[in-house]
Design a protein around this motif. Structure first.
Motif, short mmCIF file in Angstrom:
data_model
loop_
_atom_site.label_atom_id
_atom_site.label_comp_id
_atom_site.label_asym_id
_atom_site.label_seq_id
_atom_site.Cartn_x
_atom_site.Cartn_y
_atom_site.Cartn_z
N ASP A 179 -2.62 7.35 15.64
CA ASP A 179 -3.66 6.36 15.90
C ASP A 179 -4.28 6.58 17.27
N GLY A 180 -5.47 6.05 17.47
CA GLY A 180 -6.15 6.20 18.75
C GLY A 180 -7.30 5.23 18.91
N ARG A 181 -7.94 5.32 20.08
CA ARG A 181 -9.11 4.50 20.41
C ARG A 181 -8.79 3.01 20.46
N SER A 182 -7.55 2.68 20.87
CA SER A 182 -7.19 1.27 21.01
C SER A 182 -6.12 1.14 22.07
N THR A 227 -8.74 9.42 9.97
CA THR A 227 -7.28 9.51 9.98
C THR A 227 -6.65 8.35 9.23
N CYS A 228 -5.82 8.69 8.23
CA CYS A 228 -5.13 7.63 7.49
C CYS A 228 -3.90 8.22 6.80
N MET A 229 -2.92 7.36 6.59
CA MET A 229 -1.73 7.70 5.83
C MET A 229 -1.34 6.48 5.00
N SER A 230 -1.16 6.70 3.70
CA SER A 230 -0.77 5.63 2.79
C SER A 230 0.51 6.02 2.07
N LEU A 231 1.40 5.04 1.89
CA LEU A 231 2.72 5.31 1.32
C LEU A 231 3.16 4.20 0.39
N ARG A 232 4.02 4.58 -0.56
CA ARG A 232 4.81 3.59 -1.26
C ARG A 232 5.98 3.21 -0.35
N VAL A 233 5.94 2.02 0.22
CA VAL A 233 6.98 1.55 1.13
C VAL A 233 7.96 0.71 0.33
N PRO A 234 9.25 1.06 0.33
CA PRO A 234 10.23 0.29 -0.44
C PRO A 234 10.18 -1.20 -0.09
N GLY A 235 10.12 -2.02 -1.12
CA GLY A 235 10.08 -3.46 -0.93
C GLY A 235 8.69 -4.04 -0.86
N LYS A 236 7.67 -3.18 -0.78
CA LYS A 236 6.29 -3.66 -0.75
C LYS A 236 5.58 -3.21 -2.01
N ASP A 237 4.69 -4.04 -2.50
CA ASP A 237 3.97 -3.72 -3.73
C ASP A 237 2.90 -2.67 -3.48
N GLY A 238 2.73 -1.78 -4.44
CA GLY A 238 1.65 -0.80 -4.36
C GLY A 238 1.80 0.15 -3.19
N PHE A 239 0.67 0.42 -2.53
CA PHE A 239 0.64 1.34 -1.40
C PHE A 239 0.32 0.60 -0.11
N THR A 240 0.87 1.09 0.99
CA THR A 240 0.65 0.51 2.31
C THR A 240 0.03 1.56 3.22
N VAL A 241 -1.10 1.25 3.85
CA VAL A 241 -1.66 2.13 4.88
C VAL A 241 -0.86 1.86 6.14
N VAL A 242 -0.03 2.82 6.54
CA VAL A 242 0.94 2.58 7.61
C VAL A 242 0.33 2.71 9.00
N ASN A 243 -0.79 3.44 9.12
CA ASN A 243 -1.42 3.54 10.43
C ASN A 243 -2.54 2.52 10.54
N SER A 244 -3.24 2.51 11.67
CA SER A 244 -4.35 1.57 11.90
C SER A 244 -5.63 2.37 12.09
N GLY A 281 -11.39 0.28 11.92
CA GLY A 281 -11.05 -1.08 11.53
C GLY A 281 -11.06 -1.26 10.02
N LYS A 282 -11.35 -0.20 9.30
CA LYS A 282 -11.34 -0.20 7.84
C LYS A 282 -11.18 1.24 7.38
N LEU A 283 -10.88 1.41 6.09
CA LEU A 283 -10.71 2.75 5.54
C LEU A 283 -12.06 3.44 5.39
N ARG A 284 -12.10 4.70 5.76
CA ARG A 284 -13.32 5.49 5.64
C ARG A 284 -13.24 6.37 4.39
N ALA A 285 -14.36 6.54 3.71
CA ALA A 285 -14.43 7.47 2.60
C ALA A 285 -14.52 8.89 3.15
N VAL A 286 -13.58 9.76 2.78
CA VAL A 286 -13.56 11.12 3.29
C VAL A 286 -13.57 12.11 2.14
N SER A 287 -13.63 13.40 2.49
CA SER A 287 -13.92 14.43 1.49
C SER A 287 -12.72 14.89 0.69
#
Length: 476
Positions: free
Chosen positions: A318-321, A353-370, A374-380
């Motif tokens: 992560d960066g810019r914060s 920059t983004c990383m999404s994971l199946r985190v045990p105990g959480k439903d679906g996928f979790t974007v673990v970084n920030s 401030g929101k997810l960007r559409a990338v190639s």
């Protein structure tokens, strides 16, 4: 005793356990927590400091032979981008059991990847520049530096070699489009010409292939044309000065297409993504003078590193914060070298920059970084982590629900158990799970921390299933 879990930021400021080093990169790591999500597949969250600068990172590590392995996907078509959520949903609609994802190559404003793309052996896009590539085969990765790939068309009227496959057409050179570029059209504009070829049914463009084509249409009306299934379209802008090439084709012509690659390893790769600068090779950082200077300063980062043992590190920073400053390319290289990576490449960073994971105990996928936008960007394009194991709802591994939590020394908190099946989908935990601490103590699910600071490993077992986790005890 009063239950109390300190916030992560405060705890990091007060942590007194021994720090680990990230070499000369982002500084000493005050916090490193690794979770093995599956055999040979681990997630690590770390926070490091250099003076007053704080940097938070997230990484995934895959090992050869793991049931979780990487694939590359450039969205449903090359034109246009996906957020990571959209990418995972699309991959799952194709039948992939996805457990995580990171963004991959740089892209044009249209979403078309800058570098080359091979998906499940299909050659879908060439490199826009002489960029390098990362190939994957049987879960292993390798670096191919500046590979040269040429597409040659041979027919009675002559021979022509081009480089561009499924790239946005410019005023220079000829371009070849396949159905994977866009379901709409070639997305071209202005004056230009088009030659349509019919491909053999159920055959695909691959690196090293030879295909027999038939010319079915020639037109110079300009604008754009649809591509269609089992078709290839050769085109050039009028300004490219290739009118003679266009006039050498007639409907009914038989044409032989061959694809030649300077790196034979790529011909055997199942998946290929383009990448940015090569930051290190043979365990030594490259000369920064050869890197892209426009992105060399501190930014959010995504990178990939290959270790001598074949394991691969996928690194997101992560960066810019105020919570995470990011890193220069040189600091990024030092970080990954300190983690044992011999070869390091930069991938698309910044707001991508983004990383999404199946985190045990959480439903679906979790974007673990920030993400810094401030929101997810559409990338190639993305590197997805998938498994051939099917979700069955039966617990295969146990996890600590409060993995990585900070707890004040001597205090008591209630800890929970999470479980996942072999596909890393959440599963009901077996009855009667017991937890044991290496340093603290348990009474049922109530954990009492020891009186001194440090990491405490928690072992979980029940119903023939086991697992482990960690908490961090702070004394101030």
């Amino acid at each position: 005793m009063t239950k109390r879990i300190l916030s992560l930021l405060l705890a990091l400021m007060l942590l007194t356990t021994g720090a680990l080093a990230y070499g000369g990169g982002t500084g000493e790591a005050a916090y490193i927590n690794e979770t093995e999500l599956a055999r040979g597949f681990a997630y690590t969250n770390a926070v490091s400091y250099s003076g007053t600068k704080r940097v938070e990172t997230h990484s995934l590590t895959t090992e050869p032979g793991s049931a979780v392995y990487p694939i590359v996907m450039a969205c449903d078509t090359l034109y246009g981008g996906f957020t990571v959520e959209e990418m995972i949903s699309y991959a799952e609609s194709l039948g992939y059991n996805v457990v995580g994802a990171v963004n991959a190559d740089f892209g044009e404003s249209t979403g078309v990847p800058i570098g080359m793309v091979v998906e499940d052996g299909i050659y879908k896009s060439s490199s826009e520049y002489t960029s390098s590539a990362i190939g994957f085969r049987d879960g292993r990765a390798f670096l191919s530096e500046r590979p040269e790939i040429y597409i040659t068309l041979s027919w009675d009227g002559g021979e022509y070699t081009l480089e561009y496959l499924n790239k946005s057409r410019t005023g220079t050179g000829a371009y070849l489009f396949s159905e994977y570029f866009s379901t709409v059209s070639t997305r071209t504009s202005g004056e230009g010409w088009f030659v349509r070829f019919a491909m053999p049914e159920d055959e695909e463009l691959t690196l090293g292939c030879e295909l027999s084509l038939e010319v079915t249409e020639v037109t110079d009306e300009g604008g754009s044309v649809p591509i269609g299934r089992d078709n290839l379209v050769l085109t050039a802008a009028e300004s490219a000065g290739l009118r003679e090439l266009f006039e050498s084709f007639e409907p009914g012509d038989e044409v032989t297409l061959t694809v030649e690659c300077s790196d034979e390893r790529l011909e055997d790769a199942d998946w290929v993504t383009g990448c940015g600068d090569v930051l290190a090779s043979d365990g030594v950082m490259r000369d920064p003078a050869g890197w892209n200077s426009s992105i060399a300063e501190a930014n959010p980062r995504t990178a990939l590193g290959i270790r001598p043992d074949g394991s691969v590190v996928y690194y997101v920073m992560d960066g810019r914060s105020g919570m995470s400053a990011g890193a220069t390319l040189a600091e990024l290289a030092e970080d990954m070298l300190s983690m044992g990576c011999d070869e390091v490449v930069n991938l698309d960073g910044g707001g991508s920059t983004c990383m999404s994971l199946r985190v045990p105990g959480k439903d679906g996928f979790t974007v673990v970084n920030s993400p810094s936008d401030g929101k997810l960007r559409a990338v190639s394009s993305y590197i997805l982590f998938v498994t051939d194991n099917e979700p069955d709802g039966r617990a295969s591994r146990l996890f600590l629900a409060e993995e990585g939590a900070y707890i004040l020394a001597g205090s008591t908190v209630e800890l929970g158990c999470a479980a996942a099946d072999r596909a890393l989908h959440n599963a009901p935990a077996p009855a009667g799970v017991t937890m044991r601490a290496g340093r603290g103590s348990f009474s049922g699910n109530n954990y009492t921390a020891s009186g001194s600071a440090g990491r405490d490993t928690i072992s979980l077992s029940g119903g023939g299933v086991t697992g482990s986790g960690s908490v961090y005890v702070v004394d101030k």
